[in-house]
Scaffold this active site. Structure first.
Site, PDB file in Angstrom:
ATOM      1  N   HIS A 265       0.837  -1.210   0.000  1.00 52.95           N
ATOM      2  CA  HIS A 265       0.000   0.000   0.000  1.00 52.95           C
ATOM      3  C   HIS A 265       0.864   1.249   0.000  1.00 52.95           C
ATOM      4  O   HIS A 265       1.933   1.282   0.590  1.00 52.95           O
ATOM      5  CB  HIS A 265      -0.952   0.034   1.198  1.00 52.95           C
ATOM      6  CG  HIS A 265      -0.274  -0.094   2.533  1.00 52.95           C
ATOM      7  ND1 HIS A 265       0.174  -1.295   3.032  1.00 52.95           N
ATOM      8  CD2 HIS A 265       0.020   0.833   3.477  1.00 52.95           C
ATOM      9  CE1 HIS A 265       0.724  -1.098   4.222  1.00 52.95           C
ATOM     10  NE2 HIS A 265       0.646   0.186   4.516  1.00 52.95           N
TER      11      HIS A 265
ATOM     12  N   HIS B 209       0.601   5.344   1.042  1.00 55.79           N
ATOM     13  CA  HIS B 209      -0.175   6.352   1.771  1.00 55.79           C
ATOM     14  C   HIS B 209      -0.160   7.616   0.917  1.00 55.79           C
ATOM     15  O   HIS B 209       0.898   7.996   0.394  1.00 55.79           O
ATOM     16  CB  HIS B 209       0.502   6.707   3.104  1.00 55.79           C
ATOM     17  CG  HIS B 209       0.595   5.569   4.075  1.00 55.79           C
ATOM     18  ND1 HIS B 209      -0.160   5.511   5.220  1.00 55.79           N
ATOM     19  CD2 HIS B 209       1.364   4.451   4.085  1.00 55.79           C
ATOM     20  CE1 HIS B 209       0.144   4.401   5.897  1.00 55.79           C
ATOM     21  NE2 HIS B 209       1.069   3.743   5.223  1.00 55.79           N
TER      22      HIS B 209
END
Ligand code: AMP
Length: 120
Positions: free
Chosen positions: A106, A108
């Protein structure tokens, strides 16, 4: 390290846990971070089962890599924080020293206010 199918983002992808969705396509899912560190704090996760950026770049297809990367620009344009607007920061934690808590790739996206020189 083997991909853990029970990590929280895998559960979100399977619809077992809800998320506050920002954007989704064939390759990525983006949603608001549950514990925002800045006014705007969004996560972009791969749909594929990759532990981190190194795993992704080693094993994902060229198409997945391109689409994951391009999704960032699509999302920041949607949110009106792109480079031609107020700007933002992309941050990726990798492994132990990188402080990665969830073992599913992932990025951010932080914005909505000045982030400062050092990452939180
Ligand atoms: P990292 O430390 O880079 O692995 O970041 C994991 C991020 O996931 C943290 O910023 C958490 O606040 C966020 N997070 C954990 N669980 C959830 C959830 N259920 N929905 C949204 N964000 C979450």
């Amino acid at each position: 390290m083997k991909y853990d199918k029970n990590n929280i983002f895998a559960k979100i992808l399977r619809g077992e846990i809800p998320c506050n969705k920002v954007y989704e396509n064939e390759y990525v899912l983006s949603f608001y971070d549950i514990n925002p560190q800045k006014k705007l704090h969004i996560l972009v996760i791969s749909k594929g089962e990759y532990i981190d950026l190194d795993h992704f770049n080693s094993e994902a297809s060229e198409k997945e890599i391109v689409e994951f990367n391009k999704s960032i620009t699509h999302i920041v344009k949607m949110l009106k924080i792109s480079s031609s607007e107020d700007g933002y920061r992309v941050l990726t934690n990798i492994g132990l020293n990188g402080g990665q808590e969830v073992p599913h790739l992932h990025h951010h996206i932080l914005g909505g206010e000045e982030i400062g020189k050092i990452v939180v």
